[in-house]
Design a protein around this motif. Sequence first.
Motif, short mmCIF file in Angstrom:
data_model
loop_
_atom_site.label_atom_id
_atom_site.label_comp_id
_atom_site.label_asym_id
_atom_site.label_seq_id
_atom_site.Cartn_x
_atom_site.Cartn_y
_atom_site.Cartn_z
N SER A 83 124.80 42.32 -6.91
CA SER A 83 125.68 41.31 -6.31
C SER A 83 124.94 40.50 -5.26
CB SER A 83 126.90 41.99 -5.67
OG SER A 83 127.70 42.62 -6.65
N SER A 131 129.48 37.91 4.63
CA SER A 131 129.25 39.27 5.11
C SER A 131 129.91 39.50 6.47
CB SER A 131 127.75 39.55 5.20
OG SER A 131 127.13 39.41 3.95
N ALA A 180 129.92 49.10 1.09
CA ALA A 180 128.62 49.56 1.58
C ALA A 180 128.31 49.12 3.00
CB ALA A 180 127.50 49.07 0.65
N ALA A 191 130.77 43.99 -2.18
CA ALA A 191 129.62 44.82 -1.81
C ALA A 191 129.71 45.25 -0.34
CB ALA A 191 128.32 44.05 -2.06
N THR A 192 130.05 44.31 0.54
CA THR A 192 130.19 44.63 1.96
C THR A 192 131.35 45.58 2.19
OG1 THR A 192 129.34 42.42 2.48
CG2 THR A 192 130.37 43.63 4.27
N VAL A 244 125.82 46.88 -5.83
CA VAL A 244 125.63 46.16 -4.57
C VAL A 244 124.35 45.32 -4.63
CG1 VAL A 244 125.11 46.45 -2.12
CG2 VAL A 244 126.97 47.75 -3.16
N MET A 279 133.45 42.34 -8.18
CA MET A 279 132.04 42.08 -8.44
C MET A 279 131.84 41.46 -9.82
SD MET A 279 129.86 45.26 -6.91
CE MET A 279 129.77 45.61 -5.16
N LEU A 325 126.86 52.52 -7.28
CA LEU A 325 127.15 51.53 -6.23
C LEU A 325 125.88 50.81 -5.77
CD1 LEU A 325 129.88 52.98 -3.84
CD2 LEU A 325 130.00 50.92 -5.25
N ALA A 373 135.49 48.17 -6.07
CA ALA A 373 134.57 47.03 -6.00
C ALA A 373 134.30 46.39 -7.36
CB ALA A 373 133.25 47.47 -5.38
#
Length: 327
Positions: free
Chosen positions: A67, A92, A249, A245-246, A64, A196, A60, A192
């Motif tokens: 990305s 975000s 994470a 990603a948000t 992340v 992604m 991840l 994800a």
Amino acid sequence: MTRDARLLGGLAALVAALALVSLLTGPADAGLRAGIEALWTGEGPLGIVLREIRAPRTVLAIMVGASLGLSGAALQGYLRNPLAEPGLIGISASAALGAVIAIQAGISALALGVPFAALGGALGGVALILGLAGRRAGGLGLILGGIAVSALAGALTALVLNLSPNPFAAYDIMFWTMGSLADRSWGHVLTAAPLMLAGWVALARAGRDLDALSLGEEAAASMGVNLARLRLLVVLGAAAAVGAATAVAGAIGFVGLVVPHLLRGAVGAMPSRLLPAAGLGGAALVLAADVAVRLILPERDLKLGVMMALVGAPVFLHLIWRTQAGR
């Protein structure tokens, strides 16, 4: 071998080395040989820890970081502004709002409920941004729409936190907005990965058109670039990558700003050359930061978003100073 190929090879080797360090870093100490053997065989408690806890966290971190770095480079190329980053157009903040509402509503009790809610928030925010900017609006319209949506999402997030009757939900919201890769599973990776990957493909396809756009909108249009299509590729690609990603994470800032700035001098100003380097550089930066949070204050759970802010804020101030000094 060209200079770009050497740079990409070096960044890939750095990502691989940091990934190995990430796998071997944690409360359960493992030497290099024992760790690799446990990871390969999956036997014993150490093998379970490596495969089910550290491996998804490491994967991840790579996803992340790639990305955020890739999206930042694409947005800077499209907006022709070295200070642009994914947070500028509200992706975000919209994803964070979706996750916060899910936590407050109790959806977090469902498996992967928060990531899916964050993805919904990101897509909703992007739809609103594109609606505000209009079909023919350029970079300025996109920036203004993103600032408006980001401010609205931030205000609504603060409102939800302020009105939360559940102190435990408020605590979860506060810590989720700081960003972290702790306690992530393969389920988060699988959630994800499709979005992604779609975002990466869209941004990669925009590379040549972004090169033409660096000469100006009129010059790009005369070269056959469809500016409306390019805007959709960049915005939707960044939304898919950064939203995912948000979602898994939390809010992690400054990666999309710092990484392109650090690598632009090595690869030049052409976006198509910067995009792959920024993806690998972002992966390396997030991996390094995630290892650092486990080493600096292992007993206090220092958040990844806090670490990135401590690194990124001085770089951002330096960028502003250089921009002003160059005028």
